[in-house]
Design a protein around this motif. Structure first.
Motif, short mmCIF file in Angstrom:
data_model
loop_
_atom_site.label_atom_id
_atom_site.label_comp_id
_atom_site.label_asym_id
_atom_site.label_seq_id
_atom_site.Cartn_x
_atom_site.Cartn_y
_atom_site.Cartn_z
N ASP A 1 -31.38 117.42 3.66
CA ASP A 1 -32.06 118.36 4.69
C ASP A 1 -32.96 119.15 3.67
O ASP A 1 -32.28 120.16 3.16
N GLU A 2 -34.14 118.97 4.04
CA GLU A 2 -35.15 119.69 3.33
C GLU A 2 -34.75 120.19 1.56
O GLU A 2 -35.14 121.34 1.28
N THR A 3 -34.37 119.13 1.10
CA THR A 3 -33.98 119.03 -0.17
C THR A 3 -35.27 119.77 -1.24
O THR A 3 -34.82 120.40 -2.16
N PHE B 1 -30.96 106.29 3.73
CA PHE B 1 -31.17 107.81 3.24
C PHE B 1 -31.95 108.22 4.57
O PHE B 1 -32.63 107.50 5.10
N LEU B 2 -31.61 109.52 4.98
CA LEU B 2 -32.52 110.11 5.88
C LEU B 2 -32.95 111.48 5.13
O LEU B 2 -32.02 112.21 4.82
N VAL B 3 -34.30 111.50 4.87
CA VAL B 3 -34.95 112.42 4.09
C VAL B 3 -35.61 113.19 5.11
O VAL B 3 -36.64 112.93 5.80
N ILE B 4 -35.28 114.48 5.12
CA ILE B 4 -35.76 115.31 6.32
C ILE B 4 -36.63 116.51 5.26
O ILE B 4 -36.21 117.03 4.38
N THR B 5 -38.06 116.48 5.65
CA THR B 5 -38.89 117.42 4.83
C THR B 5 -40.21 117.97 5.87
O THR B 5 -40.37 117.36 6.75
N HIS B 6 -40.43 118.91 5.50
CA HIS B 6 -41.79 119.44 5.95
C HIS B 6 -42.99 119.09 5.50
O HIS B 6 -44.13 118.91 6.01
#
Lengths: 485, 251, 436
Positions: free
Chosen positions: B173-175, B201-206
């Protein structure tokens, strides 16, 4: 080693998570008749074959006690105790003539202590720990006596010490906690039954941990033990104390007195893991733990350190204290007090700075859960002339749930400008985020609470000797069982 | 039974306000999916709901993992299935060392899976090796969980936990938020080292820049509670040029 | 426990009948309740937990009687020494002195004598006096209610802003025989109104006298009260006071208590945070010398959720003086999301001085952030040395550090004029000490 997983297993192993030590031992008992009169005191004294001076001392205390009132200032609430409805003495019949060695101890009693995890047979005992086991009013066994005697150390039951070291007992008994100090201490002075006595000669470092294990078994019985520890110049001793009682519907009274004396350069480390029966979830039954513990740092550079883990008892009223008389002496108080369900604890310390450059440290961690009330009450007093005195106090409270109460009442009194006193207190709770991150990583909520609370208490728990520390970590988890939904 | 994560028409509300308005998403084992989107689009909500954080109301749809109904499970049961959330804001737990925390977690997971507890020495050895890979100094293992850690240390610590707990699906989560480029590289290397055919993997990013280092198989754009576009790695690069302006009027 | 014998209240029956509003059962009832409560509790003594550090010796031993109408004009009306005020109300021996007061028309502000209000049976004033605040452990407040006679009533109408300070100067005069005065203040601040109030207490420099002051404050929702107290009594005075204020939703209370005078003094402030969004600060500074006993006692009850309080107190004690700070923060069940902080720093300047500090937290809700801190010690040698190493002589260095120590509290006063005046008063105390 994190004990949390194991802790929770242990919890589930209990029937409904009940108190582990709640069983009753079936042995024949010798009991004093109910009630408290001069004759009761004479009876106790006669049972122990005491010298006249001690009987006189007891009777004087009883007379004084009759003029005193039960203290009301603590934040605890319990029904009035009828002191005439109690037995003031109970002893297993088999120990009428005190056992000379462990072989003579009633096997039923040995089994009791095994069940409690305190094997009294020397070969099975944790290496390096000598144990004195007190069952109701009498000491049933003391281990490793011979080995200690080689060093000149006396570690025996209080009753035995009266005969073995009468001069020491006479000199120091009541010298730290005078008879009239408070209501419960005065009661104890009149009717104390047994307890431990420790004498460490000059320059001797006690080679093993000394431990007393207190057990209340009989019904309607008060336990009034008396412990006296004297550390001569340059000596060192670490003393541990554990307590349990059967699960009963009635409340039982425990009013102990502990006196410590440290002479020049001596150090006494006193650790307690108090796990008396706390009563059931509704607050029925449980021990009233009204205890006076005080240490006198009489000598220069002497040190007394109290560490306590208080998880049991229905009501706790206890303030292990240090009188810092000797210049450069040091007092410490490390405390974890956990209350759950309907438990009430009002506990803390007093640090009285009298000598120059005396130092004290107070670290208190109070954890309240269920509908319980948990109060830290502590006094730091610096008398005129105690120049260079320093105190640091830290009192942290953790609330689990919204039906409990956590209170902090420090008294800070300073009469010398050349002193530095610092006190900090905080109150917090376990945050939802902390619980969630633990659960996201695979811990159940009970494991998570045990882990987080153990972290909260770490500064205190790490002061305990190793064997006790592991036990205490488990207790933390068990005591809080059922505190989160 | 479908392996991996399957989200079907997931609807989620917070205090009666609908945040996720019908999410459909399937992540097969071994795949890396990225979810991008403007602030407030519901990205973190999705991560939290999958991992079972309290405070969200699921009003419709389903989430399964390896065929298990995840929404019916406690957070720790989801963890035992192999779901891992790397927190955007790692939580501090005073007094509980990193090592204690991880050992407790590892053993809790093993127990839930019917395995024996790990030998303490073997655990320590494994932990040190993983820490070394992430360039975490040994003393960080002895310090209380995240207490006094810098932002970068906290995020690397999340990666360490992921490495030690070896999940089947890791949600990041927005690592990358709050990290400088060097820290992003270290985090990304940690993730890439753990890519394998049975770990997704589920990569959440802005921002797109994390995806320069963790190259995704699939990129989704989440806006106003819906996945509005799905594409390959090039979609992320396109967004870097155009920003989210195209989607902000979409509701 | 035997009550301490005192001639106080012995003339009650005869006196009460002649007091204003005696025919009004509501007013008579207030006096009766106060008298009954004082008779039950008697003078405070150290066996009562709330009074363990402060003994009112002069009240116990001297034959105090209720102050009659002033026999002599007050020596000074300077009060706290404010440069500019919106209005100045003067109470002489507790009685409203219209001729000595300066009462220009201030929009939204009404100033009346309490006597007039009692005689007129003003419902709002009587309600404020009868706010249901218990007199438990405040026997002197009960005594003051028994003798309820006069004082000042300040009212600010809803929405009005009285920004420039309104000062109430309560001055005692010397009279034959030790006399006790009962200055009473009722402060009513309407919804969303604001008021800056300064209470100043002064009296003759020498001769024993006593002041038993009570201030009842009623705030409307969203109201703001800046409430500053300057206690600059004479050297032999006994000064006891009780202030009470309920802080409703979104209201702001900013209090400051500066105690520099008197022989035995105790200022009590009790706040009840009864509405969410309420915010209160009570800060203070004090200095005592000789055989002075200077007590500041606060009690904050967080009853409503989402309320905040903050306290900072600093004290300096010289000679054989004793300083006392007792602060209790009580968070009630279900009062969640509370912030309550307390800090007390005491500085001892003499080896015979003493400071006693009892900060107390009583907490029944779990989502709270409460803390207290207390320190006690001497001036830092290191700091003195540092200043000396820069060429400042030791006496000046110490004076500078003492000023800075008290300033840390005084600087929290948001009203600039009051801050300057209070700072000057504290400096004067320190300067006098230097020359003594």
């Amino acid at each position: 080693m994190p004990s949390t997983t194991e802790t929770v297993e242990t919890v589930h192993a209990f029937t409904g998570g009940a108190y582990k030590y709640g069983f009753v031992t079936d042995v024949e008992m010798e009991m004093a008749p109910k009630g408290l009169t001069d004759d009761t005191v004479r009876y106790i004294s006669a049972q122990k074959n005491e010298p006249q001076w001690l009987l006189d001392w007891r009777l004087k205390a009883l007379a004084l006690w009759r003029t005193m009132e039960e203290p009301k200032w603590a934040k605890v609430d319990y029904p009035k105790i009828d002191y005439q409805e109690l037995h003031y003495y109970a002893a297993p019949k088999s120990t009428k003539n005190a056992p000379k060695s462990l072989d003579e101890v009633d096997p039923e009693l040995l089994r009791t202590y095994e069940k409690l995890g305190i094997p009294l047979k020397e070969q099975e005992i944790l290496a390096g720990v000598a144990v004195d086991a007190v069952f109701d009013s009498v000491s049933v066994a003391t281990t490793y006596k011979a080995k200690l005697e080689e060093k000149g150390i006396i570690f025996c039951s209080f009753s035995e010490a009266v005969h073995r070291a009468p001069e020491l007992v006479k000199k120091y008994l009541g010298s730290v906690v005078p008879q009239g100090d408070n209501y419960f201490a005065c009661l104890n002075s009149a009717v104390f039954s047994d307890g431990s006595f420790v004498y460490i000669p000059k320059g001797v470092r006690c080679p093993m941990e000394l431990s007393t294990y207190f057990r209340i078994n009989a019904q309607n019985t008060g336990q009034f033990e008396r412990t006296l520890i004297i550390a001569e110049e340059g000596s060192y001793v670490s003393y541990l104390e554990g307590c349990t009682a059967p699960q009963r519907d009635e409340n039982q009274l425990h009013a102990a007195v502990v006196e410590l004396i440290a002479l020049d350069d001596a150090e006494i480390k006193y650790s307690t893991v108090q796990n008396w029966f706390p009563g059931d979830a509704e607050g029925k039954g449980g021990i009233y733990n009204f205890v006076t513990k005080r240490g006198a740092c009489r000598g220069k550079r002497s040190k007394i350190s109290w560490t306590q883990v208080e998880t049991g008892s229905a009501v706790t009223w206890k303030y292990p204290s240090c009188i810092l008389q000797g210049d450069d002496s040091v007092g410490e108080f490390y405390s974890v007090a956990i209350t759950n369900n309907a438990q009430q604890a009002d506990t803390g310390t007093k640090m009285i700075h009298i000598g120059k450059n005396t130092r004290s440290t107070i670290v208190s961690k109070g954890i309240a859960a269920g509908k319980s009330d948990n109060t830290y009450r502590g006094l730091v007093k610096v008398l005129a002339g105690a120049e260079g005195a320093r105190n640091y106090s830290q009192c942290d409270s953790l609330l689990i749930g919204d039906k409990c109460g956590a209170h902090t009442v420090p008294y800070i009194e300073s009469r010398t400008p050349f002193s530095t006193l610092e006190h900090e207190a905080t109150t917090a709770r376990i945050s939802d985020d902390q619980l969630f991150v633990c659960r996201q990583r695979g811990l159940s909520s009970e494991e998570a609470v045990a882990l987080i609370v153990n972290g909260f208490c770490k500064e205190v728990l790490q002061n305990l000797p190793m064997e006790f520390a592991v036990e205490a970590q488990k207790l933390v988890g068990i005591s809080l069982e059922g505190s989160v939904g | 039974m479908t392996n991996g994560l399957v989200i079907n028409d997931l609807r989620v509300s917070v205090e009666d306000k609908e945040i996720l308005k019908g999410i459909n998403l399937t992540i097969e084992p071994g795949k890396v999916h990225a979810i991008m989107g403007p602030n407030g689009s519901g990205k973190s909500t999705l991560a939290h709901v999958i991992s079972g954080r309290p405070g969200y109301e699921v009003t419709g749809g389903s989430v399964t993992f390896d065929g298990h109904d995840v929404l019916e499970m406690e957070p720790e049961e989801r963890a035992a299935l192999g779901l891992f959330l790397a927190f955007q804001y790692p939580v501090e737990i005073p007094g509980v060392t990193n090592t204690t925390f991880l050992k407790t977690a590892v053993n809790a997971l093993r127990k839930a899976r019917g395995e024996k507890e790990m030998d303490p020495m073997a655990f320590l050895k494994m932990l040190r090796e993983k820490a070394k890979l992430l360039q975490l100094p040994d003393d960080m293992l002895k310090r209380p969980l995240n207490v006094g850690f810098s932002g970068g240390e906290k995020k690397r610590n999340e990666m360490l936990q992921m490495a030690v707990l070896a999940p089947k699906l890791a949600i990041l989560d927005e690592t990358d938020s709050g990290l400088d480029i060097d820290a992003i590289r270290i985090v990304a290397e940690g993730v890439n080292a753990q890519r394998s055919p049975n770990r997704s993997f589920l990569v959440i990013t802005h921002y797109q820049r994390l995806l320069d280092y963790i190259v995704p198989d699939v990129v989704h754009v989440l806006a106003y509670g819906r996945i509005v576009e799905t594409g390959g790695a090039d979609l992320a690069r396109r967004l870097e040029q155009t920003g989210y302006a195209d989607y902000t009027t979409a509701a | 426990m035997n009550l301490i014998q005192t001639p106080l209240l012995q003339d009650y029956a005869a006196t009460a009948a002649a007091l204003p509003g005696a025919g009004d059962p509501r007013v008579a009832g207030l006096r009766e309740a106060g008298a009954a409560d004082f008779r039950r509790q008697g003078l405070p003594h150290p066996k009562v937990e709330a009074w363990r550090y402060t003994r009112l010796k002069d009240l116990e031993t001297l034959p105090f009687g209720r102050a009659a109408a002033a026999e002599a004009a007050p020596a000074s009306l300077a009060g706290a020494g404010l440069a500019a005020v919106a209005a100045r109300v003067v109470l002489v021996d507790g009685r409203f002195a219209a001729d000595l007061s300066t009462l220009p028309a201030v929009p939204g502000l009404t100033v009346r004598s309490l006597k007039d209000c009692l005689e007129a049976g003003d419902a709002a004033v009587i309600a404020a006096l009868d706010k249901g605040v218990s007199f438990e452990q405040a026997p002197l407040a009960a005594l003051a209610s028994a003798y309820l006679e006069d004082g000042a009533v300040l009212a600010v109408e809803a929405g009005a802003a009285v920004e420039q300070p309104v000062e109430v100067v309560a001055v005692s005069t010397s009279a034959a025989g030790p006399r006790i005065a009962f200055p009473r203040l009722v402060v009513l601040v309407g919804e969303k109104a604001s008021l800056t109030l300064v209470e100043s207490y002064t009296g003759p420099a020498h001769g024993a006298y006593a002041v038993d002051a009570v201030t009842d404050i009623a705030l409307g929702e969203g109201a703001t009260l800046r409430h500053y107290v300057f206690q600059g009594e004479g050297a032999e005075a006994t000064h006891v006071s009780a202030g009470r204020c309920d802080v409703p939703a979104d209201a702001r209370y900013e209090g400051f208590i500066l105690q520099l005078g008197g022989k035995t003094t105790r200022r009590e402030m009790r706040l009840r945070m009864v509405g969410s969004g309420g915010d209160a600060r009570i800060n203070g500074a004090y200095a005592a010398k000789g055989d002075g006993i200077c007590d500041t006692t606060t009690e904050v009850q967080h009853i409503a959720a989402e309320t905040t309080t903050d306290q900072v107190f600093k004290g300096v004690l010289d000679n054989r003086a004793r300083g006392i700070y007792q602060g209790k923060v009580h968070v009630h069940r279900d009062a969640q999301r509370i912030v309550g902080n307390q800090l007390h720093n005491g500085l001892l300047l003499s080896r015979n001085a003493e400071v006693d500090c009892k900060p107390e937290l009583e907490i029944y809700a779990d989502d709270v952030k409460c803390s207290h801190g207390a320190t006690c010690g001497e001036l830092s040698d290191e700091q003195v040395f540092y200043l000396c190493s820069r060429g400042i002589d030791p006496a000046s260095a110490r004076a500078l550090l003492l000023h800075a120590f008290l300033a840390e509290a005084i600087d929290l006063i948001s009203d600039e004029g009051v801050r300057e005046a209070f700072s000057a008063r504290a400096d004067a105390w320190l300067a006098e000490r230097e020359t003594a």
